[in-house]
Enzyme design. Structure first.
Site, PDB file in Angstrom:
ATOM      1  N   HIS A  69     -12.725 -13.993  -3.635  1.00 46.57           N
ATOM      2  CA  HIS A  69     -12.781 -15.417  -3.301  1.00 46.57           C
ATOM      3  C   HIS A  69     -12.634 -16.213  -4.598  1.00 46.57           C
ATOM      4  O   HIS A  69     -12.497 -15.622  -5.667  1.00 46.57           O
ATOM      5  CB  HIS A  69     -14.114 -15.750  -2.625  1.00 46.57           C
ATOM      6  CG  HIS A  69     -15.283 -15.453  -3.511  1.00 46.57           C
ATOM      7  ND1 HIS A  69     -15.821 -14.176  -3.634  1.00 46.57           N
ATOM      8  CD2 HIS A  69     -15.981 -16.225  -4.353  1.00 46.57           C
ATOM      9  CE1 HIS A  69     -16.813 -14.213  -4.499  1.00 46.57           C
ATOM     10  NE2 HIS A  69     -16.931 -15.440  -4.955  1.00 46.57           N
ATOM     11  N   LYS A 125     -12.948 -10.003  -7.663  1.00 46.55           N
ATOM     12  CA  LYS A 125     -13.506 -10.984  -6.728  1.00 46.55           C
ATOM     13  C   LYS A 125     -12.487 -11.248  -5.637  1.00 46.55           C
ATOM     14  O   LYS A 125     -11.295 -11.309  -5.908  1.00 46.55           O
ATOM     15  CB  LYS A 125     -13.763 -12.295  -7.475  1.00 46.55           C
ATOM     16  CG  LYS A 125     -15.193 -12.462  -7.919  1.00 46.55           C
ATOM     17  CD  LYS A 125     -15.359 -13.691  -8.771  1.00 46.55           C
ATOM     18  CE  LYS A 125     -15.175 -14.978  -7.982  1.00 46.55           C
ATOM     19  NZ  LYS A 125     -15.668 -16.147  -8.750  1.00 46.55           N
TER      20      LYS A 125
END
Ligand code: OMP
Length: 227
Positions: free
Chosen positions: A112, A110
């Site tokens: 974020h 990921k």
């Protein structure tokens, strides 16, 4: 009085049959072999059955005597398996294992939020990899690399079923089984709730399944080790 539940190998094979996880027929495996049986752990897909599965994993791990600090479930299929095993371990009071942390990886990082490839407890200490089935043993390396990259130590591999097969292409099979290869190559013990021998015991003793015995024996002669 209620009898305590049993976690022996035969009970596990019967449980897998009951849940439709273990099937007989003709199935193509990941390594391209046509197998007369298949074990699809994804079909432990209800709260009750995955809970009971976790108890089998937990008992197999405790009975092995393997020292460990936490569990790792490789994405995707190892995630519910490690979770269910950690929950079951927390309930096995006499084992004195206490509350066991667990972690798993994402397949894609990921970019974020919390970021990163790992979810759950920090990987540290002696880590047991919890997975479903070993046929040719291709998936262990990735977990070992992830654990070592965090400075933790792979302690062993806990699986539901050891198919007891030799790896490699037809005509050039490894001398030992994939599980034996994992044990030698990484120095990791592999703990299985059950293996092919347990399935064959059931086929030989229960007339309900007698029709499948020969096909499984023939398959074992071609790809398997005896024990
Ligand atoms: P290896 O990675 O070759 O050891 O194969 C194990 C994987 O094959 C499992 O993680 C499953 O994705 C799949 N598999 C089963 O789940 N059950 C079986 O009975 C046989 C296989 C397989 O394809 O060999």
């Amino acid at each position: 009085p209620n009898n305590p539940p049993s976690y022996d190998r035969e009970t596990f094979v019967r449980f897998a049959l009951q849940e439709g996880v273990l099937k007989f027929g003709r199935f193509l495996t990941k390594s391209g072999r046509y197998s007369p049986y298949f074990f699809n752990a994804g079909l432990f897909n209800t709260g009750a059955s995955v809970g009971r599965l976790g108890q089998f994993y937990a008992h197999a791990l405790i009975e092995s005597g393997l020292p460990f600090d936490m569990l790792f479930g490789p994405a995707y299929k190892g995630i519910p398996l490690a979770t269910a095993t950690a929950m079951a371990l927390a309930q096995v009071a006499q084992a004195n294992v206490g509350s066991v942390p667990f972690a798993f990886n994402r397949k894609e990082a990921k970019d974020h939020g919390e970021g990163g490839l790992l979810v759950g407890a920090p990987l540290q200490g002696r880590v047991v990899i919890v997975d479903d089935v070993i046929t040719a043993g291709t998936s262990v390396r990735e977990s070992v690399d992830i654990i070592r990259a965090q400075g933790a130590e792979p302690a062993g591999v806990l699986i539901a079923l050891d198919r007891m097969e030799r790896a490699g292409p037809d005509g050039d099979l490894t001398p030992g089984s994939a599980v034996q290869d994992v044990e030698q190559r990484y120095g990791l013990p592999v703990i299985a709730i059950a293996d092919l021998t347990d399935i064959l015991t059931l086929l030989a003793t229960d007339p309900t399944f007698a029709e499948h015995e020969q096909a499984v024996l023939t398959y074992r002669d071609r790809y398997g080790i005896k024990d």
